[in-house]
Design an enzyme around this catalytic site. Structure first.
Site, PDB file in Angstrom:
ATOM      1  N   LYS A 198       0.852  -1.186   0.000  1.00 43.38           N
ATOM      2  CA  LYS A 198       0.000   0.000   0.000  1.00 43.38           C
ATOM      3  C   LYS A 198       0.885   1.232   0.000  1.00 43.38           C
ATOM      4  CE  LYS A 198      -3.484   0.501  -0.124  1.00 43.38           C
ATOM      5  NZ  LYS A 198      -4.551   0.850  -1.012  1.00 43.38           N
ATOM      6  N   HIS A 325     -10.078  -7.185  -4.783  1.00 42.33           N
ATOM      7  CA  HIS A 325      -9.717  -6.155  -3.818  1.00 42.33           C
ATOM      8  C   HIS A 325     -10.179  -6.583  -2.425  1.00 42.33           C
ATOM      9  CE1 HIS A 325     -11.261  -2.559  -1.564  1.00 42.33           C
ATOM     10  NE2 HIS A 325     -10.026  -2.171  -1.796  1.00 42.33           N
TER      11      HIS A 325
END
Ligand code: GLR
Ligand code: MG
Length: 427
Positions: A198, A325
């Site tokens: 991330k 996701h």
């Protein structure tokens, strides 16, 4: 003859969450989720899970009773939940802001679909128990016996700011060495062999350095970087040039379909998204302009497992890859993801999961990853059982707390009072 729905329970809970960093800020110590139970006349219980923020919870609580007396059917759910959303005062929902800045544009339709997804999953689960079949069989049957997941790496603090807030043993990860150490533990403990970082937290050069450090530590293994749209087109192209041949894809390097298309046109690195293709009306422009090469489906966004299969079919028609996701979620959603992923042909990218970051669950036997994969269970329904003690404990926490939404920027302001979620592009 199948039993009808006799009772529906909608239970808000708060689950602990570690101090994971992203573009918007940091995860709160506790985040809301909604757990849905659909109980049939024969006493079978089906379970589902979705976001717990107030906008979602209000709709779920209003919609639940509307199912009572009805059949275990899913095809009319999106329309029914949308109608309920209108009644519940959806006009209060601001469609112009970016929800948490991480999910793409916000709309009443998307919120309604996220609520619908929890009821859809619960109904599939109940139907599976009624018929003695796993959900994947109800969805047409599995095409694989195990689903591969990817390690979801985060820059993070060692601890939340207050001493009595939840702790874990992962420690801080604020530089490439920290990211590699986290990845090694993800590989050792769960067997993951692909890694997503991330991004959007530090300057792109530092995040590129982290991906390069991962490439050195895990030669030849798939790597991804996801800054949630933090970069301009020019920055995205610079990063892409540095990571061609290193990363397997870049995820939402920049914001919006048109920016993504400009980047995609000038790099050989595939672009993935869970921000610019998150609903049916966003597909046409993105596929026509070749803005994305991988869509990260999310059954919460798209309205459930059937909708995920529909999305997979549309992607196949346009030669776009599909993966999954994940946002902070528990074992019910992980079971649902695994059941539907098992039915989708040609899933060649490992799916995301936040699950290793969650220390709590509402199922009796949390999943165990083996070699980075989850076996696809053939037991009826989703193959997981609600842990009622845990549900009661986490609901009590919700009752005793004032936390009603996830707000990563507000959580960051507890430590950096001047923090505001950055404007796009950040770099
Ligand atoms: O792939 C993504 O964009 C996400 O997983 C969004 C999430 O909300 C993640 O960034 C997070 O939880 O901080
Ligand atoms: Mg993403």
């Amino acid at each position: 003859m199948l039993s009808c729905i006799a009772e529906v329970r909608v239970t808000p809970i708060l689950i602990s969450d570690p101090p994971l960093l992203n573009l918007q800020g940091v995860h709160q110590p506790y985040t809301p989720r909604t757990i849905v139970e659909v109980i049939t006349g024969s006493g079978v219980v089906g379970i589902g899970e979705t976001y717990g923020d107030t906008d979602y919870l209000n709709i779920a609580q209003a919609f639940g009773p509307e199912l009572i007396g009805g059949e275990l059917t899913v095809n009319d759910l999106p329309a029914r939940v949308a109608a309920c959303t209108e009644r519940v005062g959806a006009q209060r929902i601001d469609n112009t802001v970016q929800a948490e800045g991480l999910r793409g544009s916000r709309s009443m339709t998307k919120i309604a679909l996220s609520v619908s997804s929890a009821f859809e999953v619960a109904i599939w689960d109940a139907l599976g128990h009624e018929l003695g079949l796993p959900v994947h069989a109800l969805l047409g049957g599995k095409v694989r016996d195990a689903v591969e997941y990817s390690a979801y790496l985060f820059y993070r603090w060692a601890e939340h700011p207050e001493p009595d807030e939840p702790k874990d043993t992962w420690g801080a990860a604020l530089d490439p060495e920290g990211v590699v150490a986290q990845a090694k533990r993800m590989a050792d403990d769960y067997g993951f062999s692909s890694f997503k970082l991330k991004g959007g937290v530090f300057e792109p050069a530092q995040e590129v350095a982290a991906i390069r450090a991962l490439a050195e530590a895990f030669p030849g293994q798939p790597l991804r970087l996801d800054p949630n749209g933090a970069w301009s087109v020019a920055t995205s192209l610079e990063v892409a040039a540095q990571l061609e041949g290193v990363a397997e894809y870049l995820e939402d390097p920049t914001t919006g379909t048109s920016n993504m298309a400009q980047v995609a046109a000038r790099t050989s690195l595939p672009l993935a998204t869970n921000m610019c293709v998150t609903s049916v009306d966003e597909i046409a422009e993105a596929f026509r302009t070749d803005a994305v090469q991988v869509v990260l489906s999310d059954h919460h966004y798209w309205g459930g497992l059937r909708a995920t299969q529909d999305l997979a079919a549309v992607c196949r028609a346009f030669g776009v890859e599909l993966s999954m996701h994940s946002n902070t979620h528990l074992g019910i959603s992980l079971a649902a993801m695994t059941q539907v992923a098992a039915t989708i042909p040609g899933l060649r990218y490992a799916c995301d999961t936040h699950r290793p970051w969650q220390t709590e669950d509402v199922i009796t036997e949390p999943h165990t990853f083996s070699g980075g994969k989850l076996a696809v269970t053939d037991t009826p329904g989703l193959g997981v059982e609600l842990d009622r003690d845990s549900l009661a404990k986490l609901h009590k926490r919700w009752q005793e707390s004032e936390v009603r939404t996830r707000d990563d920027a507000a959580a960051m302001r507890r430590v950096h009072p001047d923090w505001t979620a950055p404007a796009f592009p950040r770099w």
